[in-house]
Design a protein around this motif. Structure first.
Motif, PDB file in Angstrom:
ATOM      1  N   SER A 136      19.100  27.742  44.051  1.00 25.44           N
ATOM      2  CA  SER A 136      17.979  27.335  44.912  1.00 25.44           C
ATOM      3  C   SER A 136      17.473  25.935  44.548  1.00 25.44           C
ATOM      4  N   ASP A 137      17.724  25.482  43.293  1.00 20.86           N
ATOM      5  CA  ASP A 137      17.196  24.159  42.923  1.00 20.86           C
ATOM      6  C   ASP A 137      18.269  23.130  42.577  1.00 20.86           C
ATOM      7  N   ASN A 138      19.541  23.502  42.574  1.00 21.16           N
ATOM      8  CA  ASN A 138      20.615  22.523  42.415  1.00 21.16           C
ATOM      9  C   ASN A 138      21.955  23.177  42.768  1.00 21.16           C
ATOM     10  N   ALA A 139      22.997  22.337  42.757  1.00 21.32           N
ATOM     11  CA  ALA A 139      24.343  22.873  43.006  1.00 21.32           C
ATOM     12  C   ALA A 139      25.237  22.387  41.875  1.00 21.32           C
ATOM     13  N   ILE A 140      25.801  23.341  41.137  1.00 22.04           N
ATOM     14  CA  ILE A 140      26.706  22.942  40.051  1.00 22.04           C
ATOM     15  C   ILE A 140      28.125  22.953  40.607  1.00 22.04           C
ATOM     16  N   VAL A 141      28.742  21.756  40.535  1.00 19.53           N
ATOM     17  CA  VAL A 141      30.031  21.590  41.205  1.00 19.53           C
ATOM     18  C   VAL A 141      31.152  21.507  40.182  1.00 19.53           C
ATOM     19  N   HIS A 142      32.184  22.310  40.412  1.00 19.18           N
ATOM     20  CA  HIS A 142      33.375  22.284  39.553  1.00 19.18           C
ATOM     21  C   HIS A 142      34.509  21.636  40.343  1.00 19.18           C
ATOM     22  N   PHE A 143      35.151  20.670  39.703  1.00 17.67           N
ATOM     23  CA  PHE A 143      36.204  19.908  40.379  1.00 17.67           C
ATOM     24  C   PHE A 143      37.576  20.320  39.855  1.00 17.67           C
ATOM     25  N   LYS A 144      38.614  19.953  40.612  1.00 15.68           N
ATOM     26  CA  LYS A 144      39.972  20.258  40.162  1.00 15.68           C
ATOM     27  C   LYS A 144      40.309  19.421  38.926  1.00 15.68           C
ATOM     28  N   LYS A 145      39.922  18.111  38.951  1.00 15.95           N
ATOM     29  CA  LYS A 145      40.303  17.241  37.834  1.00 15.95           C
ATOM     30  C   LYS A 145      39.100  16.817  36.997  1.00 15.95           C
ATOM     31  N   LYS A 146      38.046  16.439  37.670  1.00 15.47           N
ATOM     32  CA  LYS A 146      36.878  15.853  37.007  1.00 15.47           C
ATOM     33  C   LYS A 146      36.042  16.941  36.332  1.00 15.47           C
ATOM     34  N   LYS A 147      35.212  16.488  35.370  1.00 13.09           N
ATOM     35  CA  LYS A 147      34.307  17.404  34.668  1.00 13.09           C
ATOM     36  C   LYS A 147      33.235  17.954  35.626  1.00 13.09           C
ATOM     37  N   SER A 148      32.779  19.185  35.408  1.00 18.87           N
ATOM     38  CA  SER A 148      31.747  19.786  36.273  1.00 18.87           C
ATOM     39  C   SER A 148      30.443  19.015  36.172  1.00 18.87           C
ATOM     40  N   GLU A 149      29.654  19.042  37.250  1.00 19.13           N
ATOM     41  CA  GLU A 149      28.421  18.254  37.295  1.00 19.13           C
ATOM     42  C   GLU A 149      27.396  18.945  38.195  1.00 19.13           C
ATOM     43  N   ALA A 150      26.121  18.744  37.877  1.00 16.98           N
ATOM     44  CA  ALA A 150      25.072  19.304  38.744  1.00 16.98           C
ATOM     45  C   ALA A 150      24.605  18.241  39.729  1.00 16.98           C
ATOM     46  N   PHE A 151      24.462  18.635  40.989  1.00 15.59           N
ATOM     47  CA  PHE A 151      23.953  17.720  42.021  1.00 15.59           C
ATOM     48  C   PHE A 151      22.710  18.323  42.662  1.00 15.59           C
ATOM     49  N   HIS A 152      21.916  17.432  43.186  1.00 14.15           N
ATOM     50  CA  HIS A 152      20.713  17.824  43.897  1.00 14.15           C
ATOM     51  C   HIS A 152      21.089  18.525  45.205  1.00 14.15           C
ATOM     52  N   LEU A 153      22.039  17.899  45.921  1.00 12.27           N
ATOM     53  CA  LEU A 153      22.550  18.458  47.182  1.00 12.27           C
ATOM     54  C   LEU A 153      24.058  18.215  47.261  1.00 12.27           C
ATOM     55  N   VAL A 154      24.745  19.090  48.008  1.00 12.03           N
ATOM     56  CA  VAL A 154      26.162  18.851  48.321  1.00 12.03           C
ATOM     57  C   VAL A 154      26.303  18.863  49.847  1.00 12.03           C
ATOM     58  N   ILE A 155      26.968  17.822  50.363  1.00 15.60           N
ATOM     59  CA  ILE A 155      27.137  17.720  51.817  1.00 15.60           C
ATOM     60  C   ILE A 155      28.622  17.814  52.146  1.00 15.60           C
ATOM     61  N   GLY A 156      28.978  18.797  52.931  1.00 12.03           N
ATOM     62  CA  GLY A 156      30.375  18.988  53.340  1.00 12.03           C
ATOM     63  C   GLY A 156      30.657  18.169  54.582  1.00 12.03           C
ATOM     64  N   ALA A 157      31.474  17.106  54.410  1.00 12.31           N
ATOM     65  CA  ALA A 157      31.871  16.257  55.547  1.00 12.31           C
ATOM     66  C   ALA A 157      33.385  16.208  55.557  1.00 12.31           C
ATOM     67  N   ASP A 158      33.995  17.357  55.242  1.00  9.13           N
ATOM     68  CA  ASP A 158      35.438  17.364  55.026  1.00  9.13           C
ATOM     69  C   ASP A 158      36.231  17.987  56.168  1.00  9.13           C
ATOM     70  N   GLY A 159      35.717  17.804  57.395  1.00  7.64           N
ATOM     71  CA  GLY A 159      36.540  18.010  58.576  1.00  7.64           C
ATOM     72  C   GLY A 159      36.727  19.442  59.042  1.00  7.64           C
ATOM     73  N   LEU A 160      37.592  19.551  60.047  1.00  8.70           N
ATOM     74  CA  LEU A 160      37.861  20.842  60.703  1.00  8.70           C
ATOM     75  C   LEU A 160      38.214  21.950  59.699  1.00  8.70           C
ATOM     76  N   HIS A 161      39.024  21.600  58.695  1.00  7.55           N
ATOM     77  CA  HIS A 161      39.444  22.618  57.714  1.00  7.55           C
ATOM     78  C   HIS A 161      38.600  22.496  56.444  1.00  7.55           C
ATOM     79  N   SER A 162      37.312  22.279  56.596  1.00  4.50           N
ATOM     80  CA  SER A 162      36.397  21.970  55.490  1.00  4.50           C
ATOM     81  C   SER A 162      36.553  22.878  54.255  1.00  4.50           C
ATOM     82  N   ASN A 163      36.683  22.195  53.124  1.00  4.43           N
ATOM     83  CA  ASN A 163      36.763  22.897  51.840  1.00  4.43           C
ATOM     84  C   ASN A 163      35.393  23.444  51.436  1.00  4.43           C
ATOM     85  N   VAL A 164      34.353  22.637  51.628  1.00  2.48           N
ATOM     86  CA  VAL A 164      32.996  23.062  51.253  1.00  2.48           C
ATOM     87  C   VAL A 164      32.588  24.293  52.078  1.00  2.48           C
TER      88      VAL A 164
END
Ligand SMILES: Cc1cc2nc3c(=O)[nH]c(=O)nc-3n(C[C@H](O)[C@H](O)[C@H](O)COP(=O)(O)OP(=O)(O)OC[C@H]3O[C@@H](n4cnc5c(N)ncnc54)[C@H](O)[C@@H]3O)c2cc1C
Length: 380
Positions: A136-164
């Motif tokens: 409710s107060d952040n989004a912890i994002v895990h990546f395939k390669k990069k180290k995990s990180e907390a973000f304030h918001l995540v915006i999915g702009a990844d198209g018709l077959h959106s991953n988010v």
């Protein structure tokens, strides 16, 4: 400007994602864009910036840059298998505002947007999100390669077959409405005698086209298929197999077009589908562009929705005083009627470009010959 900068992650460096990055940076946020490709993706046919989206690119001060690269399609011509023109029309008849709407090659628009943000926004290429802990107060994002990180918001702009969308909202099948057609686009040599003309050839339920602009050309293949075709949409070899199977026996310039598809590594091929969702947001994650309300190329509205949707969300976030759920609701309330209207124009586009039968093709050609000149006179 916000006193404290807030980290926002955008997935997808195309029209929606880059527009979003521009506005969020302008409003004082620290923005990271993650893109699965190794650079903003090229390719695709020209796209339209229409109606209120024109106002947004003006506010971004990129209207002139876009206009410099604009494509002016003088005629859309329907030809027979001998390449003889049977009917033709000036496509400005479909503009929201004649003289205002702009048509530009997709990759030029992406480049212009990327140039605007590349020095102010953090880009991560060749990586993807694999998991989002959407609190409710952040989004912890895990990546395939990069180290995990907390973000304030995540915006999915990844198209018709959106991953988010898949990670946070559920399976693509739940939201994707297949429209019974497939479309492919590839580069081809320009026909110097037909610069700025889009030449279309139809057989029943299929369309092949060569779209000549100022300096290059795209070939297009579109076909109806009642059943969805089983293939890996990320695999270009399988995409080529589908097109070869559908068009192997067709006339006009189809053999040459198929050859171009077979030789290309940057072709675009996808099902014609629309995305319909009741909610575009959940906790700290929100969707924009094709990921949330893909209208499909048959409407000619995808890029305008991407630009306008990103701007609408950025405005709602800016005014939210960090009440993001209220901001997301405002965004959806303001933008849903616009997205719905754009999506509803798909039927006319499909019938017009790819008539299913010989009779409907004759009727289309007759309409182009008779009705279009009349509408042109009435709009003047
Ligand atoms: C290469 C390409 C060619 C296209 N050609 C045409 C065309 O000819 N005609 C037409 O009408 N429309 C075309 N489109 C779609 C058109 O760009 C969109 O309909 C419209 O502009 C809305 O844009 P969007 O930014 O929402 O989505 P898109 O333009 O589809 O962009 C989505 C972005 O997200 C990226 N992405 C996907 N998965 C991930 C992931 N897991 N992690 C990170 N990033 C990811 C993609 O690489 C892409 O850059 C094309 C799209 C692409 C990517």
């Amino acid at each position: 400007m916000l006193e404290e900068r807030k980290d926002i992650l955008i997935s997808g460096a195309s029209i929606a994602g880059l527009t979003m990055a521009y506005w969020l940076y302008k409003y004082g946020y620290k923005v990271t864009v993650i893109e699965i490709a190794n650079a903003p993706r090229k390719g695709g046919s020209p796209i339209d910036i229409k109606g209120d989206a024109v106002g947004v690119v003006r506010k971004m001060n990129i209207y002139d840059a876009i206009t410099k690269k604009k494509v002016t399609t003088e005629n859309v011509c329907f030809v027979n298998d001998k390449d003889k023109i049977i009917a033709s029309m000036n496509p400005s008849i479909m503009d929201d505002k004649i003289g205002e709407d702009i048509e530009i090659q997709r990759e030029f628009l992406v480049n212009i947007l990327y140039e605007e943000v590349k020095d102010s926004v953090n880009f991560i290429f060749e990586d993807t999100i694999i998991k989002i802990e959407n609190n409710s107060d952040n989004a912890i994002v895990h990546f395939k390669k990069k180290k995990s990180e907390a973000f304030h918001l995540v915006i999915g702009a990844d198209g018709l077959h959106s991953n988010v969308r898949k990670l946070v909202f559920g399976k693509e099948e739940t939201f994707s409405n297949y429209y019974g057609m497939y479309a492919g686009v590839v580069d081809i040599e320009i026909d110097e005698n037909r610069k700025n003309n889009c030449i279309l050839y139809n057989t029943s339920g299929k369309m092949a086209g060569i779209y000549n602009f100022n300096n290059k050309a795209n070939a297009i293949l579109v076909f109806h298929s009642k059943e969805q075709i089983i293939y890996d949409y990320k695999n270009t070899k399988e995409q080529k197999e589908v097109l070869n199977k559908m068009f192997f026996n067709e006339g006009w310039k189809v053999p040459l077009i198929l050859q171009k598809f077979n030789e290309s590594e940057t072709l675009y091929f996808d099902a014609v589908s629309q995305i319909k969702m009741d909610n575009w947001s959940k906790n700290r994650v929100v969707l924009i562009g094709d990921a949330a309300y893909c209208a499909s190329f048959l409407t000619g509205r995808g890029a305008s929705l991407a630009v306008l949707g990103a701007y609408t969300l950025a405005e709602a976030i800016k005014d939210s005083e960090e009440n993001y759920s209220e901001a997301f609701q405002k965004y959806q309330k303001r933008f849903e009627p616009i997205a719905n209207k754009a999506q509803s124009s798909i039927k006319a586009g499909a019938l017009f470009l790819v008539p299913k039968t010989g009779i409907s093709k004759l009727i289309r050609n007759l309409l182009v010959k008779t009705l279009v000149p009349l509408i042109n006179i009435l709009r003047k």
